[in-house]
Design a protein around this motif. Structure first.
Motif, PDB file in Angstrom:
ATOM      1  N   ARG A 313     -11.686  19.402 -31.465  1.00 45.31           N
ATOM      2  CA  ARG A 313     -11.701  18.772 -32.780  1.00 45.31           C
ATOM      3  C   ARG A 313     -13.095  18.259 -33.073  1.00 45.31           C
ATOM      4  NH1 ARG A 313      -8.988  19.010 -37.215  1.00 45.31           N
ATOM      5  NH2 ARG A 313      -6.978  18.680 -36.178  1.00 45.31           N
ATOM      6  N   VAL A 314     -13.602  18.519 -34.269  1.00 45.42           N
ATOM      7  CA  VAL A 314     -14.923  18.060 -34.683  1.00 45.42           C
ATOM      8  C   VAL A 314     -14.764  17.156 -35.893  1.00 45.42           C
ATOM      9  CG1 VAL A 314     -17.202  18.723 -35.538  1.00 45.42           C
ATOM     10  CG2 VAL A 314     -16.052  20.153 -33.850  1.00 45.42           C
ATOM     11  N   VAL A 315     -15.404  16.000 -35.861  1.00 49.15           N
ATOM     12  CA  VAL A 315     -15.396  15.095 -37.013  1.00 49.15           C
ATOM     13  C   VAL A 315     -16.829  14.703 -37.358  1.00 49.15           C
ATOM     14  CG1 VAL A 315     -13.096  14.188 -36.520  1.00 49.15           C
ATOM     15  CG2 VAL A 315     -15.098  13.021 -35.576  1.00 49.15           C
ATOM     16  N   GLU A 316     -17.089  14.578 -38.655  1.00 51.39           N
ATOM     17  CA  GLU A 316     -18.366  14.084 -39.140  1.00 51.39           C
ATOM     18  C   GLU A 316     -18.114  12.736 -39.801  1.00 51.39           C
ATOM     19  OE1 GLU A 316     -21.868  15.890 -41.837  1.00 51.39           O
ATOM     20  OE2 GLU A 316     -20.046  15.330 -42.932  1.00 51.39           O
ATOM     21  N   ALA A 317     -18.807  11.718 -39.347  1.00 53.05           N
ATOM     22  CA  ALA A 317     -18.622  10.368 -39.883  1.00 53.05           C
ATOM     23  C   ALA A 317     -19.885   9.886 -40.547  1.00 53.05           C
ATOM     24  CB  ALA A 317     -18.215   9.409 -38.762  1.00 53.05           C
ATOM     25  N   VAL A 318     -19.714   9.024 -41.549  1.00 46.20           N
ATOM     26  CA  VAL A 318     -20.828   8.419 -42.278  1.00 46.20           C
ATOM     27  C   VAL A 318     -20.551   6.924 -42.432  1.00 46.20           C
ATOM     28  CG1 VAL A 318     -21.371  10.545 -43.539  1.00 46.20           C
ATOM     29  CG2 VAL A 318     -19.733   8.913 -44.503  1.00 46.20           C
ATOM     30  N   PRO A 319     -21.581   6.146 -42.716  1.00 42.98           N
ATOM     31  CA  PRO A 319     -21.342   4.708 -42.926  1.00 42.98           C
ATOM     32  C   PRO A 319     -20.337   4.488 -44.052  1.00 42.98           C
ATOM     33  CG  PRO A 319     -23.683   5.145 -42.644  1.00 42.98           C
ATOM     34  CD  PRO A 319     -23.026   6.480 -42.770  1.00 42.98           C
ATOM     35  N   ALA A 320     -19.405   3.567 -43.853  1.00 44.25           N
ATOM     36  CA  ALA A 320     -18.361   3.303 -44.852  1.00 44.25           C
ATOM     37  C   ALA A 320     -18.941   2.573 -46.064  1.00 44.25           C
ATOM     38  CB  ALA A 320     -17.262   2.469 -44.212  1.00 44.25           C
TER      39      ALA A 320
END
Length: 320
Positions: A313-320
């Motif tokens: 599984r790959v996830v890309e996260a950014v500042p909320a």
């Protein structure tokens, strides 16, 4: 670093056919090795089973599996591994990827033909993850001059393509052997027999380091196929630290935890393989997302790479 579908094991369980009046032969049920994305365990098993085939776990095998699950004690095996190297998960990972694991995964991540079909499939799965991550990055625009931290770089499978796109890469791994191999490969790929890389291309800065010891600030931080080596409690702290290094984007990959995968992993721990490997931990997407949310990040993109013997599984996260 490394994680797959169901592998056939020569171990068999014998169950009688119920409610039959005539004399019958016993049923042979094939056991299964768990699906592990980038984990070392799957490669250790694959190396022993060169003629591996797919096994199907039917409903009739559940009773046989349940009857023997209690015989396995994976935690005891984990404690023995840690005691042998004088530490916990981190020390086990460092020891493994500096020795037997390095030789095994260098073959898998390389282009040699000296791999069996399971290892070749894992190679394909990992390369697909790298391709998907590269596409995820390029969808946002050119990478020229973008600073990227490749945490757990392995043999440089991601660091080198990033550098080819002009990114300024800081690549690290807990294994000195992996880092040396990655730097060697980068020089060969980027220099092409010359004294320096082409204009606009910067040789990645390679460093031997565990995740918690990394410092600096980067536009993008990436950590592929590393979390499988650590339990959720430690993964939470690693995710928080990686997020603190990133200014704009954090990309993680991990072995997804579901009831089905967890069951197969538990069965697979009955057959740890002929050589020592690292411990393998599955992570639920909800737990990873919760760890990100806790430090002020949110998931923006999600992906899943699957082949016969590789799930990630790959996830890309950014500042909320």
């Amino acid at each position: 670093m490394a994680f797959s579908s169901i592998l056939y094991s020569p171990t068999q369980f014998t169950l009688p056919r119920p409610h039959l009046h005539r004399r019958s032969r016993p049923i042979s049920i094939a056991a299964a090795i768990p699906p592990l994305t980038s984990a070392a365990d799957i490669s250790a098993v694959a190396e022993a089973l060169d003629n591996t085939t797919i096994a199907v776990i039917g409903g009739g095998s559940v009773a046989a599996l349940a009857a023997v699950l209690s015989l396995a004690d994976p935690e005891k095996r984990r404690q023995m591994q840690a005691e042998e190297v004088g530490g916990g998960d981190k020390e086990v990972v460092r020891e493994y990827f500096n020795n037997d694991g390095f030789q095994r995964w260098r073959r898998i991540y390389g282009d040699t033909d000296d791999v069996n079909k399971v290892q070749r499939d894992i190679r394909l799965g990992h390369s697909k993850t790298v391709e998907n991550v590269m596409q995820m990055l390029l969808d946002e625009g050119p990478l020229s001059g973008v600073t990227v931290c490749d945490a757990g770089c392995g043999t440089g499978c991601l660091s080198i393509p990033l550098a080819k796109e002009g990114a300024v890469v800081a690549a690290s791994d807990i294994s000195a052997a992996m880092v040396a191999e990655a730097e060697k490969g980068a020089r060969e790929e980027l220099f092409k027999g010359t004294d320096s890389p082409p204009a606009g291309i910067v040789l990645p800065k390679f460093e031997v380091s565990d995740l918690e010891s990394l410092n600096g600030k980067y536009h993008t931080v990436i950590c592929l196929d590393v979390l499988i080596h650590y339990p959720q409690s430690k993964a939470d702290a690693m995710i928080a630290h990686l997020a603190s290094l990133s200014e704009d984007r954090l990309i993680l990959s991990f072995a997804p935890k579901t009831f089905y995968y967890s069951l197969l992993k538990r069965v697979g721990e009955l057959f740890p393989g002929p050589s020592k490997a690292t411990r393998a931990y599955l992570h639920s997407e909800a737990d990873v997302e919760r760890a990100l949310n806790k430090v002020g990040w949110k998931i923006r993109k999600r992906g899943l790479t699957t082949t016969q013997f590789y799930f990630s599984r790959v996830v890309e996260a950014v500042p909320a």
